[in-house]
Design a protein around this motif. Structure first.
Motif, short mmCIF file in Angstrom:
data_model
loop_
_atom_site.label_atom_id
_atom_site.label_comp_id
_atom_site.label_asym_id
_atom_site.label_seq_id
_atom_site.Cartn_x
_atom_site.Cartn_y
_atom_site.Cartn_z
N ASP A 184 -72.72 3.10 16.23
CA ASP A 184 -73.55 4.23 16.62
C ASP A 184 -72.88 5.00 17.76
O ASP A 184 -72.98 4.62 18.93
CB ASP A 184 -74.94 3.74 17.04
N LEU A 185 -72.21 6.09 17.41
CA LEU A 185 -71.47 6.85 18.41
C LEU A 185 -72.40 7.54 19.40
O LEU A 185 -72.05 7.68 20.59
CB LEU A 185 -70.60 7.90 17.71
N SER A 186 -73.58 7.93 18.95
CA SER A 186 -74.51 8.61 19.87
C SER A 186 -74.96 7.67 20.98
O SER A 186 -75.10 8.09 22.14
CB SER A 186 -75.72 9.16 19.11
N HIS A 187 -75.19 6.42 20.65
CA HIS A 187 -75.57 5.45 21.67
C HIS A 187 -74.42 5.21 22.64
O HIS A 187 -74.62 5.10 23.86
CB HIS A 187 -76.02 4.15 21.03
N LEU A 188 -73.21 5.14 22.12
CA LEU A 188 -72.04 4.96 22.98
C LEU A 188 -71.90 6.15 23.93
O LEU A 188 -71.58 5.96 25.12
CB LEU A 188 -70.78 4.81 22.12
N LYS A 189 -72.16 7.36 23.43
CA LYS A 189 -72.09 8.54 24.29
C LYS A 189 -73.17 8.50 25.38
O LYS A 189 -72.93 8.96 26.51
CB LYS A 189 -72.25 9.80 23.44
N THR A 190 -74.33 7.96 25.04
CA THR A 190 -75.40 7.83 26.03
C THR A 190 -74.99 6.89 27.16
O THR A 190 -75.27 7.13 28.34
CB THR A 190 -76.69 7.32 25.37
N LEU A 191 -74.30 5.82 26.79
CA LEU A 191 -73.87 4.84 27.78
C LEU A 191 -72.66 5.29 28.58
O LEU A 191 -72.41 4.80 29.69
CB LEU A 191 -73.55 3.51 27.09
N TRP A 192 -71.88 6.20 28.02
CA TRP A 192 -70.59 6.57 28.62
C TRP A 192 -70.67 6.95 30.10
O TRP A 192 -69.87 6.44 30.91
CB TRP A 192 -69.93 7.68 27.82
N PRO A 193 -71.56 7.85 30.53
CA PRO A 193 -71.57 8.20 31.95
C PRO A 193 -71.77 7.00 32.86
O PRO A 193 -71.23 6.96 33.98
CB PRO A 193 -72.74 9.20 32.07
N HIS A 194 -72.54 6.03 32.40
CA HIS A 194 -72.81 4.84 33.21
C HIS A 194 -71.61 3.89 33.21
O HIS A 194 -71.28 3.28 34.24
CB HIS A 194 -74.06 4.14 32.66
N VAL A 195 -70.94 3.79 32.06
CA VAL A 195 -69.71 2.99 32.00
C VAL A 195 -68.65 3.62 32.91
O VAL A 195 -68.00 2.92 33.69
CB VAL A 195 -69.20 2.90 30.55
N LYS A 196 -68.48 4.91 32.81
CA LYS A 196 -67.46 5.59 33.61
C LYS A 196 -67.73 5.43 35.10
O LYS A 196 -66.81 5.11 35.88
CB LYS A 196 -67.41 7.08 33.25
N ALA A 197 -68.98 5.62 35.50
CA ALA A 197 -69.31 5.49 36.92
C ALA A 197 -69.05 4.06 37.41
O ALA A 197 -68.53 3.86 38.52
CB ALA A 197 -70.77 5.87 37.15
N ALA A 198 -69.40 3.09 36.58
CA ALA A 198 -69.22 1.69 36.97
C ALA A 198 -67.74 1.34 37.09
O ALA A 198 -67.30 0.73 38.09
CB ALA A 198 -69.89 0.77 35.95
N ILE B 121 -63.48 2.53 24.80
CA ILE B 121 -64.59 3.48 24.76
C ILE B 121 -64.09 4.89 25.06
O ILE B 121 -64.41 5.86 24.35
CB ILE B 121 -65.70 3.08 25.76
N ALA B 122 -63.29 5.01 26.11
CA ALA B 122 -62.76 6.33 26.48
C ALA B 122 -61.93 6.92 25.35
O ALA B 122 -62.05 8.11 25.01
CB ALA B 122 -61.93 6.20 27.76
N GLN B 123 -61.09 6.11 24.74
CA GLN B 123 -60.27 6.59 23.63
C GLN B 123 -61.13 7.03 22.46
O GLN B 123 -60.85 8.06 21.83
CB GLN B 123 -59.29 5.50 23.20
N ARG B 124 -62.17 6.26 22.17
CA ARG B 124 -63.04 6.63 21.05
C ARG B 124 -63.76 7.95 21.32
O ARG B 124 -64.01 8.73 20.38
CB ARG B 124 -64.09 5.51 20.82
N LEU B 125 -64.06 8.24 22.57
CA LEU B 125 -64.80 9.46 22.92
C LEU B 125 -63.87 10.60 23.33
O LEU B 125 -64.35 11.68 23.70
CB LEU B 125 -65.78 9.15 24.06
N GLY B 126 -62.57 10.37 23.28
CA GLY B 126 -61.63 11.41 23.66
C GLY B 126 -61.60 11.71 25.14
O GLY B 126 -61.30 12.84 25.56
#
Length: 361
Positions: free
Chosen positions: A128-142, A188-193
């Motif tokens: 589910d790419l949309s869920h991964l995108k939702t989590l991305w800002p939190h992963v990046k900040a962490a 994750i970053a690679q998958r989201l560009g």
């Protein structure tokens, strides 16, 4: 003693009791404490969520991720152990005061990084790419917060530099876990560009420190080498691979592994712990020792309680389950190890090897 081997197929309903245990511990807001009345920390909370997701409890797992998103601090970190060091609401199990009211809370770098492992694992399960995108800002900040605590030598400080954590030091187990989390964050970053080169460079420096700079760890406290995690975690995380990984595991196998029982938590106690045994299974897979991993996994299930959950550990001189707890993260560790060994889900390979080479390789 009866050992259980599954081949490549899990018996129907085998982990129902373990899933029930995690679900009964999960709070309405998604938080998953260690056990009844236990604290909540981001690492073990995420591990429990991964166990749920592995067995199809997707909504419960996503509630756990929402809890992480809701409780993340502005700088990307989390308080280490909610419920003990941090004031909590009895019903909701979440932080209730202003940050200045908290008496020097610990913010652990390893705990913060683990959201990346959980997020990538969840994506591997459902795509589910949309869920991964939702989590991305939190992963990046962490991950950005964690990498900001890397020293020029490559090691990563164990916690934020605050009055309660003055020790400017690093932990082998914690840094090894961060190494794996960085791998997942990069994927994750690679998958989201998204850019990830700075994380790859941080991971390369961290790997070098773990392999080549032992003097950077345990500088201000007693060495942690009596704990089995310091022995196997650099292998589990992929810091060591191939023959180097096998040599590392062989070097202390006889002192940390109790034949027919599992992996000791500490070398000087007659106590095997289920989560450490499950994690050692993963380290064996990474090193290429599949047959040993299958054998060790077969020992673990004798420590399953009548309800189907797993005891934290077993004190084999007194022949008792000890402590008298069935933690959520213990059940999850067994679920994840079983998936890695028998391949139940698309996420099974995540913990069976290192999947991202270091930049210098």
């Amino acid at each position: 003693m009866t050992y259980l081997s599954f081949g490549d197929r899990l018996p129907e309903g085998f982990f129902d009791g373990s899933v029930r245990r995690i679900l009964e511990l999960q709070r309405d807001n998604g938080a998953i404490p260690w056990y009844d009345g236990g604290v909540i920390d981001p690492w073990n909370h995420t591990e429990a969520a991964m166990g749920l997701a592995t067995l199809g409890e997707t909504e419960a797992a996503r509630r756990a991720f929402r809890y992480l998103m809701d409780t993340q601090l502005e700088d990307g970190s989390w308080h280490g152990e909610l419920g003990s060091a941090v004031p909590m609401d009895e019903e909701e199990q979440r932080f209730t005061g202003d940050e200045e009211d908290v008496p020097d809370p610990i913010r652990d770098t390893n705990f913060a990084a683990y959201i990346a492992t959980g997020a990538w694992h969840h994506y591997l399960l459902d795509g589910d790419l949309s869920h991964l995108k939702t989590l991305w800002p939190h992963v990046k900040a962490a991950i950005d917060w964690v990498v900001a605590h890397q020293s020029p030598h490559g090691d990563i400080r164990w916690a934020a530099d605050e009055p309660r954590t003055p020790e400017d030091d690093a932990l082998i187990t914690g840094c090894s876990s961060i190494y794996k989390s960085l791998e997942c964050a990069i994927f994750i970053a690679q998958r989201l560009g998204e850019p990830s080169r700075h994380w790859a460079e941080a991971r390369m420096r961290l790997g070098e420190a773990l392999r080549e700079k032992p003097h950077r760890f345990d500088r201000t406290w007693e060495p942690k080498d009596r704990f089995s995690m310091d022995w196997y975690y650099p292998v589990l995380a992929g810091v060591f691979t191939g023959q180097a990984a096998r040599d590392r595991l062989a070097s202390k196998w006889d002192i940390f592994v109790a034949e027919g029982k599992g992996c000791r938590c500490v070398l000087d106690q007659p106590w095997v712990t289920v989560a450490e045994s499950a994690e050692l299974c993963l380290a064996l897979l990474v090193s290429g020792e599949r047959k040993k991993a299958e054998t060790l996994l077969s020992w673990i299930h004798q420590w399953r309680a009548d309800c189907g959950a797993y005891w934290m550990g077993y004190q084999f001189e007194n022949a008792v389950a000890w402590p008298d707890e069935k933690p959520a993260w213990t059940a999850a560790a067994v679920i994840l190890a079983t998936d890695a060994v028998i391949g139940m889900t698309p996420a099974a390979p995540l913990f069976s090897g290192r999947h991202l080479a270091e930049a210098a390789e």
